[in-house]
Enzyme design. Structure first.
Site, PDB file in Angstrom:
ATOM      1  N   PRO A  43       0.819  -1.211   0.000  1.00  0.00           N
ATOM      2  CA  PRO A  43       0.000   0.000   0.000  1.00  0.00           C
ATOM      3  C   PRO A  43       0.854   1.264   0.000  1.00  0.00           C
ATOM      4  O   PRO A  43       0.522   2.242  -0.660  1.00  0.00           O
ATOM      5  CB  PRO A  43      -0.809  -0.097   1.306  1.00  0.00           C
ATOM      6  CG  PRO A  43      -0.700  -1.525   1.739  1.00  0.00           C
ATOM      7  CD  PRO A  43       0.557  -2.067   1.160  1.00  0.00           C
ATOM      8  N   ASP A 247      45.684 -42.568  -3.066  1.00  0.00           N
ATOM      9  CA  ASP A 247      45.661 -43.691  -2.125  1.00  0.00           C
ATOM     10  C   ASP A 247      45.228 -43.212  -0.746  1.00  0.00           C
ATOM     11  O   ASP A 247      44.899 -42.051  -0.563  1.00  0.00           O
ATOM     12  CB  ASP A 247      46.987 -44.448  -2.105  1.00  0.00           C
ATOM     13  CG  ASP A 247      48.158 -43.505  -2.024  1.00  0.00           C
ATOM     14  OD1 ASP A 247      48.072 -42.571  -1.210  1.00  0.00           O
ATOM     15  OD2 ASP A 247      49.133 -43.702  -2.772  1.00  0.00           O
ATOM     16  N   LYS A 269      44.389 -49.429  -0.587  1.00  0.00           N
ATOM     17  CA  LYS A 269      43.495 -50.461  -0.042  1.00  0.00           C
ATOM     18  C   LYS A 269      42.151 -49.863   0.339  1.00  0.00           C
ATOM     19  O   LYS A 269      42.063 -48.778   0.853  1.00  0.00           O
ATOM     20  CB  LYS A 269      44.120 -51.037   1.225  1.00  0.00           C
ATOM     21  CG  LYS A 269      45.174 -52.060   0.948  1.00  0.00           C
ATOM     22  CD  LYS A 269      45.380 -52.911   2.204  1.00  0.00           C
ATOM     23  CE  LYS A 269      46.542 -53.850   2.031  1.00  0.00           C
ATOM     24  NZ  LYS A 269      47.831 -53.288   2.359  1.00  0.00           N
ATOM     25  N   ILE A 305      59.630 -38.542  -0.917  1.00  0.00           N
ATOM     26  CA  ILE A 305      60.062 -38.991   0.405  1.00  0.00           C
ATOM     27  C   ILE A 305      59.229 -40.207   0.777  1.00  0.00           C
ATOM     28  O   ILE A 305      58.031 -40.086   1.056  1.00  0.00           O
ATOM     29  CB  ILE A 305      59.923 -37.866   1.450  1.00  0.00           C
ATOM     30  CG1 ILE A 305      60.771 -36.701   0.971  1.00  0.00           C
ATOM     31  CG2 ILE A 305      60.326 -38.378   2.838  1.00  0.00           C
ATOM     32  CD1 ILE A 305      61.555 -35.954   1.964  1.00  0.00           C
ATOM     33  N   MET A 382      56.503 -44.803   8.805  1.00  0.00           N
ATOM     34  CA  MET A 382      55.964 -46.174   8.736  1.00  0.00           C
ATOM     35  C   MET A 382      56.402 -47.029   9.917  1.00  0.00           C
ATOM     36  O   MET A 382      56.657 -48.227   9.747  1.00  0.00           O
ATOM     37  CB  MET A 382      56.399 -46.842   7.418  1.00  0.00           C
ATOM     38  CG  MET A 382      55.695 -46.240   6.225  1.00  0.00           C
ATOM     39  SD  MET A 382      56.221 -46.943   4.658  1.00  0.00           S
ATOM     40  CE  MET A 382      57.527 -45.834   4.191  1.00  0.00           C
ATOM     41  N   GLY A 411      48.933 -36.399  11.924  1.00  0.00           N
ATOM     42  CA  GLY A 411      49.474 -35.046  12.015  1.00  0.00           C
ATOM     43  C   GLY A 411      48.811 -34.074  11.054  1.00  0.00           C
ATOM     44  O   GLY A 411      48.510 -34.435   9.925  1.00  0.00           O
TER      45      GLY A 411
HETATM   46  N1  SAH Z   1      55.414 -39.488   1.004  1.00  0.00           N
HETATM   47  C1  SAH Z   1      54.932 -39.375   2.354  1.00  0.00           C
HETATM   48  C2  SAH Z   1      55.310 -40.562   3.190  1.00  0.00           C
HETATM   49  C3  SAH Z   1      54.708 -41.839   2.742  1.00  0.00           C
HETATM   50  S1  SAH Z   1      55.143 -43.169   3.785  1.00  0.00           S
HETATM   51  C4  SAH Z   1      55.446 -38.087   2.976  1.00  0.00           C
HETATM   52  O1  SAH Z   1      56.309 -37.421   2.396  1.00  0.00           O
HETATM   53  O2  SAH Z   1      54.975 -37.735   4.035  1.00  0.00           O
HETATM   54  C5  SAH Z   1      53.777 -43.259   4.846  1.00  0.00           C
HETATM   55  C6  SAH Z   1      54.125 -42.813   6.223  1.00  0.00           C
HETATM   56  O3  SAH Z   1      54.159 -41.403   6.296  1.00  0.00           O
HETATM   57  C7  SAH Z   1      53.138 -43.222   7.279  1.00  0.00           C
HETATM   58  O4  SAH Z   1      53.322 -44.558   7.673  1.00  0.00           O
HETATM   59  C8  SAH Z   1      53.468 -42.259   8.378  1.00  0.00           C
HETATM   60  O5  SAH Z   1      54.637 -42.651   9.050  1.00  0.00           O
HETATM   61  C9  SAH Z   1      53.812 -41.008   7.603  1.00  0.00           C
HETATM   62  N2  SAH Z   1      52.673 -40.075   7.529  1.00  0.00           N
HETATM   63  C10 SAH Z   1      52.070 -39.632   6.412  1.00  0.00           C
HETATM   64  N3  SAH Z   1      51.096 -38.751   6.699  1.00  0.00           N
HETATM   65  C11 SAH Z   1      51.096 -38.625   8.040  1.00  0.00           C
HETATM   66  C12 SAH Z   1      50.330 -37.854   8.970  1.00  0.00           C
HETATM   67  N4  SAH Z   1      49.356 -37.021   8.564  1.00  0.00           N
HETATM   68  N5  SAH Z   1      50.596 -37.975  10.284  1.00  0.00           N
HETATM   69  C13 SAH Z   1      51.576 -38.803  10.706  1.00  0.00           C
HETATM   70  N6  SAH Z   1      52.327 -39.537   9.882  1.00  0.00           N
HETATM   71  C14 SAH Z   1      52.108 -39.469   8.577  1.00  0.00           C
END
Ligand code: SAH
Length: 473
Positions: A43, A247, A269, A305, A382, A411
């Site tokens: 209005p 992976d 896996k 690495i 690992m 981490g």
């Molecule tokens: N290319 C990767 C390592 C692969 S080997 C890099 O540079 O970090 C896989 C290993 O990395 C795991 O078994 C663990 O020891 C480590 N890792 C990868 N991500 C991680 C995370 N967010 N926290 C702790 N360890 C981690």
């Protein structure tokens, strides 16, 4: 997602706006801009609504709407802030088959109005699903600041070539690639810099030489898990990949940042499936690249690495396929930062070594006295599954039992947990915490810095441990 994002074509359709103040003015404005026939009911409308009077597609009715007004209405906006009017609008609008939206009354909303950034013909609509409109507005401000004004013009400019490109490049993937190179490459740059003639020349030249698509492989480090720790380059390539092979180490939330319609293949896996073996992964990458795909191999941390990036690079390059390696933040660096453990420190560690607990043949027999020597930090990848074995071997070889050791689980992620202890006690403590991994072991005096600094880079899950109360440990 609670709402389906859509852009509606409302040209020539009836839109009713009920209300006379600011919200009504905004709704009417936007509907008029999109070509609707707007009927505004109020209005005594205020100045902002009045300012729209005279628009050829706006009709003002100086009354409140009645049920019969909604006949043939496509969208009905309630903006009167009067509950009775809102209710009538919602009921009559819905009865007439219209989409209804009443400002700030959720039960009367069939859709929500997003925050919008306009660079005509580009429209960016942002919504928080109604949860926090302030965040949407905030984001909108950021996007506004980020987008050069020329982007809208660039879109219109590029559209002029659509037909030509479609005629010249018949395959869809090749066309998409041409568009990407055009917008992000020299032609786009030239246009945004105001050199339209150069942009046209560049596009003509590129069209002339456009050939069949060629495949490539990108080995990309995704960092330790937090999506914010991706590099710009990783993110950019993720937007361009045709296929992404990933992976389980790639953290949640990262994969979603790849191109929507890129094919995603889990090569790690997962329940019910076998992980692909390394040579199968490499063979798959090579085959996909030979078919012309841009194949992005997304790896946790850094590809070089403990990531088998070296092997993949070798095989792919040997197959004659162009390959790029994009570094990522490796777990040691990411976890150290996020757990408040500096890997080197002038008072504690002048060197740092990265070792893997596992080799091709199982747990590795390291010389722990050499690795864990004074002044050196050891980061073990690992190693969670063999933590007990590692600690026992180190103790047996004579490494001091009170050497500070931390295990960093997940981490940089939201579920990060850090257990710190000594070489002698770490296994018990870590076992009591039932860590799931991925986890990293850090040995050395730098571990004490964590408590000293009281710093953590991420909000951690609280770890409460009462080892004494856990029987059988
Ligand atoms: N290319 C990767 C390592 C692969 S080997 C890099 O540079 O970090 C896989 C290993 O990395 C795991 O078994 C663990 O020891 C480590 N890792 C990868 N991500 C991680 C995370 N967010 N926290 C702790 N360890 C981690």
């Amino acid at each position: 997602m609670d709402y389906l994002p859509l852009f509606l074509d409302i040209k020539g359709k009836r839109v009713i706006v009920d209300g006379g103040e600011t919200v009504a003015a905004r709704r009417a404005e936007r509907a008029l801009a999109a070509g609707a026939l707007v009927e505004l009911f109020d209005p005594e409308p205020g100045d902002e609504v009045r300012a729209l009077f005279g628009h050829e597609n706006l009709t003002h009715h100086a009354r409140v709407p009645e049920a019969a007004d909604f006949e043939g209405c496509f969208i009905a906006y309630g903006a009167s802030e009067e509950p009775e009017r809102d209710q009538l609008l919602a009921e009559a609008g819905r009865a007439a088959g219209a989409l209804v939206n009443v400002a700030d009354v959720r039960r009367y909303c069939d859709f929500i109005t997003p925050s919008v950034v306009e660079r005509d013909p580009i429209t960016i609509a942002i919504s928080t699903g109604g949860a926090a409109p302030v965040i949407a507005r905030n984001l909108r401000a950021r996007i506004e600041a980020m987008l050069p004004d020329g982007y809208g013009r660039l879109a219109s400019f590029a559209a002029r070539f659509r037909q030509k490109i479609a005629e010249r490049i018949s395959d869809g993937r090749g066309r998409r690639r041409f568009w990407e190179d055009m917008i992000e490459g020299r032609a786009g740059d030239a246009f945004l810099a105001g050199r339209e003639a150069d942009a046209v020349a560049q596009i003509e030249a590129d069209l002339e030489t456009a050939g069949p698509v060629t495949g490539e492989v990108w080995l990309v480090g995704a960092g330790p898990g937090d999506p914010d720790l991706l590099t710009f380059k990783a993110l950019r390539l993720m937007q361009h990949a045709d296929v992404v092979l990933y992976d389980r180490l790639v953290g949640p939330g990262i994969l979603e940042l790849s191109r929507r319609d890129a094919r995603r293949i889990n090569v790690g896996k997962r329940p019910g499936y076998h992980a692909l073996k390394q040579d199968e992964i490499t063979a798959l990458m090579i085959r996909l690249a030979k078919e012309g795909n841009r194949v992005l191999r997304l790896k946790g941390g850094d590809p070089f690495i403990f990531g088998r990036g070296g092997e993949e690079l070798e095989d792919v390059a040997r197959a004659g396929i162009p390959v790029q390696v994009i570094p990522g933040i490796t777990a040691a660096a990411g976890c150290g930062a996020c757990a408040g453990i500096p890997l080197t420190h002038r008072d504690h560690a002048q060197s740092v070594v990265f070792v893997t607990a596992h080799g091709a043949g199982g747990v590795l027999a390291h010389d722990w006295t050499r690795l864990a020597r004074p002044g050196q930090t050891v980061v073990v990848y690992m190693g969670l599954g063999s933590l007990g074995q590692i600690a026992a071997a180190a103790l047996e070889q004579g490494v001091r039992p009170d050497l500070p050791v931390a295990v960093i689980d997940n981490g940089s992620r939201q579920n990060q947990r850090v257990i710190s202890a000594t070489l002698e006690t770490i296994e018990k403590k870590a076992r009591a915490a039932d860590l799931k991994g991925p986890a990293l072991i850090v040995m050395g005096d730098v571990v004490t810095m964590r408590d000293k600094l009281g710093y953590t880079g991420v909000a951690e899950e609280h770890v409460s441990l009462d080892i004494g109360a856990q029987s059988g440990l």
